[in-house]
Design an enzyme around this catalytic site. Sequence first.
Site, PDB file in Angstrom:
ATOM      1  N   GLY A   1       5.553 -21.329  32.919  1.00 56.28           N
ATOM      2  CA  GLY A   1       4.487 -21.284  31.910  1.00 56.28           C
ATOM      3  C   GLY A   1       3.865 -22.666  31.785  1.00 56.28           C
ATOM      4  O   GLY A   1       4.518 -23.605  31.319  1.00 56.28           O
TER       5      GLY A   1
ATOM      6  N   VAL B   1       2.680 -25.835  25.749  1.00 58.77           N
ATOM      7  CA  VAL B   1       4.040 -26.378  25.649  1.00 58.77           C
ATOM      8  C   VAL B   1       4.527 -26.823  27.024  1.00 58.77           C
ATOM      9  O   VAL B   1       5.052 -27.931  27.181  1.00 58.77           O
ATOM     10  CB  VAL B   1       5.023 -25.341  25.046  1.00 58.77           C
ATOM     11  CG1 VAL B   1       6.443 -25.909  25.046  1.00 58.77           C
ATOM     12  CG2 VAL B   1       4.608 -24.958  23.631  1.00 58.77           C
ATOM     13  N   GLY B   2       4.319 -25.981  28.039  1.00 56.87           N
ATOM     14  CA  GLY B   2       4.811 -26.282  29.379  1.00 56.87           C
ATOM     15  C   GLY B   2       4.227 -27.570  29.933  1.00 56.87           C
ATOM     16  O   GLY B   2       4.950 -28.415  30.478  1.00 56.87           O
TER      17      GLY B   2
ATOM     18  N   ARG C   1       0.287 -13.984  19.871  1.00 61.10           N
ATOM     19  CA  ARG C   1      -0.159 -12.772  19.176  1.00 61.10           C
ATOM     20  C   ARG C   1      -1.659 -12.874  18.909  1.00 61.10           C
ATOM     21  O   ARG C   1      -2.147 -13.872  18.402  1.00 61.10           O
ATOM     22  CB  ARG C   1       0.601 -12.662  17.853  1.00 61.10           C
ATOM     23  CG  ARG C   1       0.489 -11.292  17.254  1.00 61.10           C
ATOM     24  CD  ARG C   1       1.596 -11.109  16.235  1.00 61.10           C
ATOM     25  NE  ARG C   1       1.170 -10.236  15.176  1.00 61.10           N
ATOM     26  CZ  ARG C   1       1.730 -10.206  13.980  1.00 61.10           C
ATOM     27  NH1 ARG C   1       2.704 -11.022  13.697  1.00 61.10           N
ATOM     28  NH2 ARG C   1       1.299  -9.369  13.080  1.00 61.10           N
TER      29      ARG C   1
ATOM     30  N   ARG D   1       3.592  -7.005  15.893  1.00 64.59           N
ATOM     31  CA  ARG D   1       4.746  -7.796  16.319  1.00 64.59           C
ATOM     32  C   ARG D   1       5.482  -7.113  17.464  1.00 64.59           C
ATOM     33  O   ARG D   1       5.978  -7.744  18.379  1.00 64.59           O
ATOM     34  CB  ARG D   1       5.710  -7.975  15.154  1.00 64.59           C
ATOM     35  CG  ARG D   1       5.382  -9.155  14.292  1.00 64.59           C
ATOM     36  CD  ARG D   1       6.389  -9.310  13.175  1.00 64.59           C
ATOM     37  NE  ARG D   1       5.874 -10.182  12.128  1.00 64.59           N
ATOM     38  CZ  ARG D   1       5.938 -11.507  12.161  1.00 64.59           C
ATOM     39  NH1 ARG D   1       6.515 -12.105  13.163  1.00 64.59           N
ATOM     40  NH2 ARG D   1       5.442 -12.235  11.184  1.00 64.59           N
TER      41      ARG D   1
ATOM     42  N   ASN E   1       6.057  -9.953  25.782  1.00 62.02           N
ATOM     43  CA  ASN E   1       6.838 -11.160  26.094  1.00 62.02           C
ATOM     44  C   ASN E   1       8.211 -10.823  26.659  1.00 62.02           C
ATOM     45  O   ASN E   1       8.737 -11.557  27.489  1.00 62.02           O
ATOM     46  CB  ASN E   1       6.936 -12.073  24.866  1.00 62.02           C
ATOM     47  CG  ASN E   1       5.665 -12.888  24.671  1.00 62.02           C
ATOM     48  OD1 ASN E   1       4.765 -12.831  25.499  1.00 62.02           O
ATOM     49  ND2 ASN E   1       5.577 -13.627  23.590  1.00 62.02           N
TER      50      ASN E   1
ATOM     51  N   ASN F   1       8.450 -17.235  22.110  1.00 66.16           N
ATOM     52  CA  ASN F   1       8.735 -16.489  20.877  1.00 66.16           C
ATOM     53  C   ASN F   1       8.602 -14.980  21.065  1.00 66.16           C
ATOM     54  O   ASN F   1       7.875 -14.553  21.945  1.00 66.16           O
ATOM     55  CB  ASN F   1       7.752 -16.942  19.786  1.00 66.16           C
ATOM     56  CG  ASN F   1       8.259 -18.190  19.079  1.00 66.16           C
ATOM     57  OD1 ASN F   1       9.431 -18.276  18.754  1.00 66.16           O
ATOM     58  ND2 ASN F   1       7.369 -19.138  18.846  1.00 66.16           N
TER      59      ASN F   1
ATOM     60  N   HIS G   1      14.568 -18.428  14.098  1.00 60.49           N
ATOM     61  CA  HIS G   1      13.325 -19.203  14.060  1.00 60.49           C
ATOM     62  C   HIS G   1      12.265 -18.302  13.449  1.00 60.49           C
ATOM     63  O   HIS G   1      11.594 -17.555  14.123  1.00 60.49           O
ATOM     64  CB  HIS G   1      12.953 -19.593  15.490  1.00 60.49           C
ATOM     65  CG  HIS G   1      11.738 -20.467  15.575  1.00 60.49           C
ATOM     66  ND1 HIS G   1      11.582 -21.602  14.818  1.00 60.49           N
ATOM     67  CD2 HIS G   1      10.622 -20.374  16.344  1.00 60.49           C
ATOM     68  CE1 HIS G   1      10.428 -22.167  15.124  1.00 60.49           C
ATOM     69  NE2 HIS G   1       9.827 -21.442  16.043  1.00 60.49           N
TER      70      HIS G   1
HETATM   71  N1  APR Z   1       4.574 -15.818  34.534  1.00 58.30           N
HETATM   72  C1  APR Z   1       4.290 -17.130  34.413  1.00 58.30           C
HETATM   73  N2  APR Z   1       3.496 -17.626  33.442  1.00 58.30           N
HETATM   74  C2  APR Z   1       2.956 -16.755  32.587  1.00 58.30           C
HETATM   75  C3  APR Z   1       3.211 -15.362  32.658  1.00 58.30           C
HETATM   76  C4  APR Z   1       4.061 -14.906  33.704  1.00 58.30           C
HETATM   77  N3  APR Z   1       4.355 -13.607  33.849  1.00 58.30           N
HETATM   78  N4  APR Z   1       2.542 -14.755  31.664  1.00 58.30           N
HETATM   79  C5  APR Z   1       1.906 -15.715  30.973  1.00 58.30           C
HETATM   80  N5  APR Z   1       2.144 -16.924  31.527  1.00 58.30           N
HETATM   81  C6  APR Z   1       1.632 -18.235  31.143  1.00 58.30           C
HETATM   82  C7  APR Z   1       0.173 -18.205  30.731  1.00 58.30           C
HETATM   83  O1  APR Z   1      -0.691 -18.131  31.869  1.00 58.30           O
HETATM   84  C8  APR Z   1       0.046 -19.510  29.959  1.00 58.30           C
HETATM   85  O2  APR Z   1      -0.371 -20.568  30.792  1.00 58.30           O
HETATM   86  O3  APR Z   1       2.295 -18.737  29.990  1.00 58.30           O
HETATM   87  C9  APR Z   1       1.471 -19.762  29.440  1.00 58.30           C
HETATM   88  C10 APR Z   1       1.592 -19.719  27.922  1.00 58.30           C
HETATM   89  O4  APR Z   1       0.876 -20.790  27.437  1.00 58.30           O
HETATM   90  P1  APR Z   1       0.130 -20.833  26.013  1.00 58.30           P
HETATM   91  O5  APR Z   1      -0.552 -19.553  25.765  1.00 58.30           O
HETATM   92  O6  APR Z   1      -0.643 -22.110  25.970  1.00 58.30           O
HETATM   93  O7  APR Z   1       1.338 -20.896  24.961  1.00 58.30           O
HETATM   94  P2  APR Z   1       2.127 -22.193  24.470  1.00 58.30           P
HETATM   95  O8  APR Z   1       1.420 -22.798  23.324  1.00 58.30           O
HETATM   96  O9  APR Z   1       2.465 -23.046  25.630  1.00 58.30           O
HETATM   97  O10 APR Z   1       3.442 -21.508  23.900  1.00 58.30           O
HETATM   98  C11 APR Z   1       4.366 -20.900  24.772  1.00 58.30           C
HETATM   99  O11 APR Z   1       6.169 -21.093  23.255  1.00 58.30           O
HETATM  100  O12 APR Z   1       6.187 -21.878  21.102  1.00 58.30           O
HETATM  101  C12 APR Z   1       6.196 -20.749  21.899  1.00 58.30           C
HETATM  102  O13 APR Z   1       5.128 -19.036  20.582  1.00 58.30           O
HETATM  103  C13 APR Z   1       4.973 -19.888  21.684  1.00 58.30           C
HETATM  104  O14 APR Z   1       5.742 -18.033  22.980  1.00 58.30           O
HETATM  105  C14 APR Z   1       4.901 -19.152  22.988  1.00 58.30           C
HETATM  106  C15 APR Z   1       5.422 -20.170  23.991  1.00 58.30           C
END
Ligand code: APR
Length: 311
Positions: A10, A14-15, A83, A89, A96, A121, A176
């Site tokens: 991801g 965050v990643g 979301r 939810r 997810n 989450n 959490h």
């Molecule tokens: N495989 C790989 N990556 C994926 C997949 C998948 N099947 N599905 C979605 N993604 C990637 C998206 O393309 C996106 O780049 O996951 C990333 C999620 O990033 P954001 O939407 O920016 O979310 P982020 O703020 O990083 O939060 C990630 O952490 O704190 C928790 O609630 C938050 O569940 C969320 C997670």
Amino acid sequence: NKLAKVSIIGAGNVGRTLSQRLIERNLADVCLLDIVEGLPQGIALDLTEAQGLQSHHCEIMGTNNYVDTKDSDIVVITAGVARKPGMSRDDLLKINAKIVTEATQKSLYYSPNAIYLIVTNPLDVMTYLVWKTSDLPYDRVMGMAGVLDSARLETFIAFELGVSIHDVQGMVLGGHGDLMLPIPRYCTVSGIPITELLSPETIDKLIQRTRDGGAEIVRLLKTGSAYFAPASSACYMIESILFNQSRLLTAAAYVQGEYGLNDLFLGVPCRVGSNGVEQILEIKLTTEEREILQRSARSVRDSIDIALSFL
Ligand code: APR
């Protein structure tokens, strides 16, 4: 000395922020993977181009292919969707759960001996699913939330007292979410419990702000959720694992009778080192605190059952 390898599934907020934290502090080489083509490659290139200016030397690669995550020491799962309006939810849970369990299967194939740190989450539920759908020993799977919730509480305590954040220790257990369990008498400023320094009303206010910590950021950002402090929290846990620091922190860990809870992951005080969750500490709770923890556990359990029915 070969650096450790951390794969991050991801490449969202965050990643990518976690990648930056890890490489800028020379903690590990990073493999950043996302389903979106070009995205992790672009972020990795951008971070690499900053390296000379930032004076660090870790490698970062972006990829869409799990083969590149091979032989990771730690796999961090941040993949998921947020979301959106109109999404329940349970809808979110379903989407997810699928993303996280698929990411786990694929990562496991290439890194069966890694420690798995879950960020997606609903955190406690996703951490359970990773363990349940893998052959991983329970102590090699943990969720990141307690460090973040504690960091938020520490910040608000430091604000309130006008003291350095470095002297403040917060303690937040439980799931959490709305039912997280901050424990004021175990929150201290240079060893002094905050119950000696602040009125019960003020403490309640700080606790409420901590419970709403994620929502407060969402309200301000309008699009997306918090990522700087979540990335720092994950980085803190990773450091304790990679350098076998045995830090005592709150992680979502697998409970087997501790606090009267069984067969779920929930935020509890843990010693975290190179073997993952090396010990869960059972501290004394009041009857009221135990009840909140039980309620939190029931709510996590209900969501786990729903999520399992989707898989
Ligand atoms: N495989 C790989 N990556 C994926 C997949 C998948 N099947 N599905 C979605 N993604 C990637 C998206 O393309 C996106 O780049 O996951 C990333 C999620 O990033 P954001 O939407 O920016 O979310 P982020 O703020 O990083 O939060 C990630 O952490 O704190 C928790 O609630 C938050 O569940 C969320 C997670």
